[in-house]
Design a protein around this motif. Structure first.
Motif, short mmCIF file in Angstrom:
data_model
loop_
_atom_site.label_atom_id
_atom_site.label_comp_id
_atom_site.label_asym_id
_atom_site.label_seq_id
_atom_site.Cartn_x
_atom_site.Cartn_y
_atom_site.Cartn_z
N LEU A 66 -74.40 43.82 -26.64
CA LEU A 66 -75.12 43.77 -27.70
C LEU A 66 -74.71 42.53 -28.67
CD1 LEU A 66 -76.87 45.02 -30.23
CD2 LEU A 66 -74.80 46.20 -30.63
N LYS A 67 -73.55 42.19 -28.44
CA LYS A 67 -73.00 41.15 -29.30
C LYS A 67 -73.23 39.65 -28.37
CE LYS A 67 -70.05 43.68 -32.16
NZ LYS A 67 -68.46 44.04 -32.58
N GLN A 68 -72.50 39.72 -27.40
CA GLN A 68 -72.40 38.39 -26.56
C GLN A 68 -73.78 38.23 -25.74
OE1 GLN A 68 -68.77 38.10 -23.92
NE2 GLN A 68 -67.80 38.28 -25.78
N CYS A 69 -74.24 38.81 -24.85
CA CYS A 69 -75.38 38.45 -24.21
C CYS A 69 -76.69 38.57 -24.88
CB CYS A 69 -75.40 39.58 -23.08
SG CYS A 69 -74.28 39.70 -21.87
N THR A 70 -77.16 39.54 -25.95
CA THR A 70 -78.01 39.29 -26.80
C THR A 70 -78.10 38.15 -27.94
OG1 THR A 70 -78.22 41.74 -26.81
CG2 THR A 70 -79.49 40.54 -28.48
N SER A 71 -76.76 37.88 -28.17
CA SER A 71 -76.74 36.47 -29.09
C SER A 71 -77.08 35.36 -28.07
CB SER A 71 -75.28 36.65 -29.63
OG SER A 71 -75.25 37.66 -30.53
N LEU A 72 -76.49 35.32 -27.02
CA LEU A 72 -76.50 34.25 -26.00
C LEU A 72 -77.95 33.99 -25.83
CD1 LEU A 72 -73.40 34.43 -23.73
CD2 LEU A 72 -73.90 32.58 -25.39
N TYR A 73 -78.75 35.11 -25.47
CA TYR A 73 -80.06 35.05 -25.14
C TYR A 73 -81.05 34.34 -26.31
CZ TYR A 73 -84.91 36.59 -24.40
OH TYR A 73 -86.40 36.61 -24.35
N ARG A 74 -80.80 34.84 -27.64
CA ARG A 74 -81.39 34.44 -28.85
C ARG A 74 -81.12 32.99 -28.97
NH1 ARG A 74 -80.45 40.09 -32.17
NH2 ARG A 74 -82.24 41.44 -31.31
N ALA A 75 -80.14 32.50 -28.69
CA ALA A 75 -79.58 31.23 -28.63
C ALA A 75 -80.32 30.09 -27.76
CB ALA A 75 -78.14 30.88 -28.75
N GLY A 76 -80.89 30.83 -26.96
CA GLY A 76 -81.66 30.00 -25.69
C GLY A 76 -81.15 29.65 -24.50
N ASN A 101 -76.53 32.39 -9.13
CA ASN A 101 -76.35 30.89 -8.94
C ASN A 101 -75.98 30.35 -10.54
OD1 ASN A 101 -75.89 28.43 -8.31
ND2 ASN A 101 -77.76 27.75 -7.96
N CYS A 102 -75.42 30.95 -11.35
CA CYS A 102 -75.10 30.60 -12.76
C CYS A 102 -74.40 29.17 -12.91
CB CYS A 102 -74.56 31.70 -13.42
SG CYS A 102 -75.70 33.20 -13.47
N ASP A 103 -74.66 28.77 -14.28
CA ASP A 103 -73.83 27.66 -14.67
C ASP A 103 -72.30 27.92 -15.13
OD1 ASP A 103 -75.79 25.48 -14.35
OD2 ASP A 103 -76.79 26.80 -16.18
N MET A 105 -83.86 22.42 -18.80
CA MET A 105 -83.49 23.63 -18.13
C MET A 105 -82.59 24.37 -18.81
SD MET A 105 -82.37 24.44 -14.42
CE MET A 105 -83.90 23.62 -13.62
N LYS A 106 -82.72 25.53 -19.04
CA LYS A 106 -81.72 26.68 -19.73
C LYS A 106 -80.46 26.67 -19.01
CE LYS A 106 -85.06 29.49 -22.26
NZ LYS A 106 -85.42 30.83 -22.55
N THR A 107 -79.41 26.57 -19.81
CA THR A 107 -77.95 26.89 -19.19
C THR A 107 -78.12 28.16 -18.72
OG1 THR A 107 -76.87 25.23 -20.40
CG2 THR A 107 -75.64 26.89 -19.41
N LYS A 108 -77.58 28.60 -17.49
CA LYS A 108 -77.57 30.01 -16.82
C LYS A 108 -76.25 30.66 -17.11
CE LYS A 108 -79.93 31.15 -13.42
NZ LYS A 108 -80.66 31.01 -11.98
N ILE A 109 -75.89 31.58 -18.07
CA ILE A 109 -74.70 32.33 -18.10
C ILE A 109 -74.71 33.69 -17.21
CG2 ILE A 109 -73.15 33.26 -19.63
CD1 ILE A 109 -73.53 30.29 -19.85
N GLY A 110 -73.77 34.26 -16.59
CA GLY A 110 -73.57 35.29 -15.90
C GLY A 110 -72.34 36.09 -16.40
N HIS A 111 -72.98 37.29 -17.15
CA HIS A 111 -71.83 38.26 -17.34
C HIS A 111 -71.58 39.33 -16.53
CE1 HIS A 111 -70.86 37.22 -21.75
NE2 HIS A 111 -71.63 36.52 -21.49
N LEU A 112 -70.47 39.62 -16.17
CA LEU A 112 -70.01 40.62 -14.82
C LEU A 112 -69.21 41.67 -15.47
CD1 LEU A 112 -68.90 37.87 -12.52
CD2 LEU A 112 -71.40 38.37 -12.97
#
Length: 395
Positions: free
Chosen positions: A21-31, A80-82, A1-8
Motif C-alpha cells: 500500500l505504501k511503498q509499491c503503490t507510491s512508487l508506481y504512482r511516481a512513475g 531483471n529489475c534495476d 525507459m522506466k526504472t524497474k523496482i522489484g520488491h520481494l
C-alpha cells in the motif's frame, strides 16, 4: 525507459500495508515500473498498480524458511529489475546471491530482528537467545554485501551502518483511515478499538481483563479487528469475564478498519515491555491519531514523548488492567476532552507523522543507489497528493 523496482517478500502478505500500500503503490504512482514478488495462493489482484508476481507458498514454517527464498529469487531474476528491495530476514541469503550476480539490493528492516526473535512464541525458550545471536550475525554479514538498508524506525537504523542506511518510517497515508463523514465523535457508542495482529505480547489479554473492571452502566465495548497468533490465545481469552464485552471482528480490510475507527471513541495500543517494543513505533498508534482517535498507550519513554508532545491520549502501565480500565473510563466519560485529544493527534499527523514525506526519503535513497544524480537527474520527489490518496483495495 522506466526504472524497474522489484520488491520481494516470502513472509508478509502481498497486500501488506508497508510493502504494497505504501511503498509499491507510491512508487508506481511516481512513475516506476514496480513488481512485488510474494508468496500467495491468491490470483485476483488489482488490475492497475504494481504488478503482483505470486510465488507458491508453504504452509509449514520450517519448509517455508528453507524453500521459499529459492522460489522468490528465481522469480526475481526473471524480472531483471534495476533494483531489488526485500523485506524479510529469511531472504538475506537470496539478497546476497542477487548482489553476487551484480544486482543492486536493498534490505528493508521492519524490526530489530534479534530482539524480535526473543519474543517468538513458536521458538523454544532455550533456543531463542542463540537463534537471536545467529540472526544478528546473518544480518551483519548480509548488510556488508548490500547496497543499502531501509529501516522502519530510527532505533532500527541505529543497528546498521549510517552511511548506507535510510530511515523510512511507517507513518500513515493522510486520508486513508480518516473517513470523509465519520460519525460525530460524541454520538458514537462507547467503543474501544484494537487493530492489528493479536498476541499476548501485544497486551490484548490485559485489555480484555480491563473491560471487566469497567462499570456495567458505562456500556463500553472492546472491538478487536485482527487475527490471533497463536489461535489458542483466542480460546483462552474467551474464558475471561471481560470477553462478554468484546466484539471480535477477525481480519478486516483497510476499508473495514477505517469504518471501525470512524465509529470508535478510543484506540488502544498497550504492548507489553518486550525487548522489541520499548523503542518501537507501532503503526496503530499513528493510525489511530490519523483517524482523530484519542489513544491509550503503553508508558514507554519513546511513546510517552510522542503522546505527550501531541497531547493525544493517556499513558498506562500495560501490565495493569485496572490502570487501563481507568484510562478508558476517563476518555469515555469525558468526551469533550477526548475529542480534543483526537483532533490534536490528527494535527500531529498532518504536521509531522505523514507518509508522503517518508516516501520522498525512499525515492531519494533509490536515486542515490541508482546513481541518478551523476546522470544529471534530480532526485525524484512524490507529487502533491499523489501517494497520499491511499488505495483502499489493499489490506
Amino acid at each position: 525507459m522506466k526504472t524497474k523496482i522489484g520488491h520481494l517478500t516470502c513472509v508478509h502478505t502481498w497486500n501488506d500495508t508497508r510493502i504494497y500500500l505504501k511503498q509499491c503503490t507510491s512508487l508506481y504512482r511516481a512513475g516506476f515500473d514496480v513488481s512485488l514478488i510474494a508468496c500467495t495462493d491468491e490470483v485476483d489482484f488489482p488490475p492497475e498498480g504494481a504488478k503482483i508476481v505470486p510465488v507458491r507458498p508453504s504452509r509449514n514454517r520450517a519448509v517455508r524458511m528453507l524453500t521459499a527464498p529459492f522460489r522468490v529469487i528465481r522469480a526475481a531474476l526473471r524480472g531483471n529489475c534495476d533494483l531489488y528491495h526485500f523485506h524479510d530476514p529469511e531472504l538475506i541469503p537470496a539478497g546476497v546471491v542477487l548482489k553476487l550476480l551484480g544486482k543492486r539490493v536493498v534490505y528493508d528492516s521492519h524490526e530489530v530482528v534479534p530482539d524480535q526473535i526473543l519474543g517468538k512464541y513458536w521458538i523454544p525458550k532455550f533456543l531463542r537467545r542463540p537463534v537471536s545471536r545467529a540472526a544478528a550475525l546473518l544480518e551483519k554479514i548480509g548488510v556488508w554485501f548490500f547496497d543499502g538498508v531501509v529501516a522502519a524506525t530510527p532505533s532500527i537504523a541505529d543497528h546498521f551502518p549510517q552511511g548506507k542506511t535510510a530511515t523510512v518510517q511507517n507513518f500513515p497515508i493522510l486520508d486513508e483511515l480518516a473517513q470523509p463523514h465519520p460519525s460525530p465523535f460524541r454520538e458514537r457508542p462507547p467503543r474501544v478499538l484494537y487493530v492489528g495482529a493479536v498476541s499476548s505480547l501485544r497486551g490484548v489479554t490485559e485489555v480484555v481483563q480491563a473491560m471487566s473492571h469497567l462499570p456495567e452502566d458505562l456500556d463500553a465495548e472492546f472491538t478487536i479487528a485482527g487475527g490471533f497468533r497463536p489461535q489458542s490465545l483466542l480460546t483462552e481469552l474467551e474464558s475471561h469475564e471481560g470477553w462478554k464485552r468484546v466484539d471480535f471482528r477477525g481480519w478486516c480490510s483497510r476499508e473495514q478498519v477505517a469504518e471501525c475507527m470512524g465509529q470508535s471513541r478510543v484506540g488502544v495500543v498497550t504492548f507489553l515491555p518486550a525487548p522489541n517494543h520499548i523503542a518501537a513505533q507501532p503503526n496503530k498508534l499513528f493510525e489511530y491519531m490519523s483517524a482523530a482517535l484519542p489513544v491509550v498507550a503503553s508508558d514507554f519513554p519513546l511513546w510517552r514523548a510522542i503522546v505527550e508532545e501531541a497531547g493525544c491520549g493517556l499513558l498506562v502501565d500495560p501490565e495493569d488492567p485496572q490502570q487501563i480500565a481507568e484510562a478508558i473510563r476517563w476518555l469515555i466519560e469525558n468526551p469533550e476532552e477526548a475529542e480534543a485529544m483526537g483532533l490534536r493527534g490528527r494535527r500531529a499527523i498532518e504536521d509531522r507523522y505523514r507518509w508522503d514525506r517518508e516516501f520522498e526519503t525512499l525515492q531519494n535513497f533509490y536515486a542515490k543507489l541508482l546513481n541518478k544524480a551523476e546522470q544529471g537527474r534530480e532526485p525524484l520527489v512524490c507529487q502533491s497528493g499523489g501517494d497520499d490518496s491511499g488505495d483502499r483495495r489493499a489490506a
